[in-house]
Scaffold this motif. Structure first.
Motif: not given
Length: 136
Positions: A93, A104-105, A108-109, A112, A123
């Motif tokens: 990520n 990075e968040s 991650k979203t 997801s 993955r």
């Protein structure tokens, strides 16, 4: 197996011939030892490159076309699709975030969302599903 034995036998024969040549040139005084060693090194370098070129296999080129309609049917956004391609390359990520210039968040979203849209839990599973759907 026989081919390998033959190749190594020929290499040993070439090495012995080079040693005999070097012994002759030392006795006759025609060449200095540095030139002999350089010649032996160059001969084996060339032989090694030749063997490497012949034994190296080329990666098969995939002729598959990416099914962009399937990408649209799944509802993947352009950015999610970019993230999917980077996940396929095995990037983390953080690496994906640095490459795409986002946090990075955010990655991650996107990951997801990819899991939800591809109905995957990991993955590797997302990559397998993507390959089976012919979208990567």
């Amino acid at each position: 197996m026989k081919k390998t034995i033959l190749v190594f036998g020929l290499l040993i024969l070439a090495l012995l011939l080079l040693f005999q040549f070097s012994k002759y040139t030392i006795i006759s005084g025609d060449l200095r030892i540095e030139y002999i060693l350089a010649f032996v090194a160059l001969a084996f370098l060339g032989l090694g490159l030749l063997i490497n070129k012949r034994t190296q296999k080329q990666a098969p080129v995939s002729n598959r076309e990416i099914d962009l309609k399937k990408v649209e049917e799944l509802g993947l956004s352009k950015r999610e699709y970019e993230v999917l391609k980077e996940v396929t390359l095995g990037l983390s990520n953080q690496e994906i975030a640095e490459k795409l210039f986002v946090s990075e968040s955010t990655i991650k979203t996107h990951v997801s969302n990819l899991f939800l849209k591809l109905n995957a839990k990991r993955r590797t599973q997302a990559i397998q599903i993507s390959k089976s759907l012919n979208i990567i």
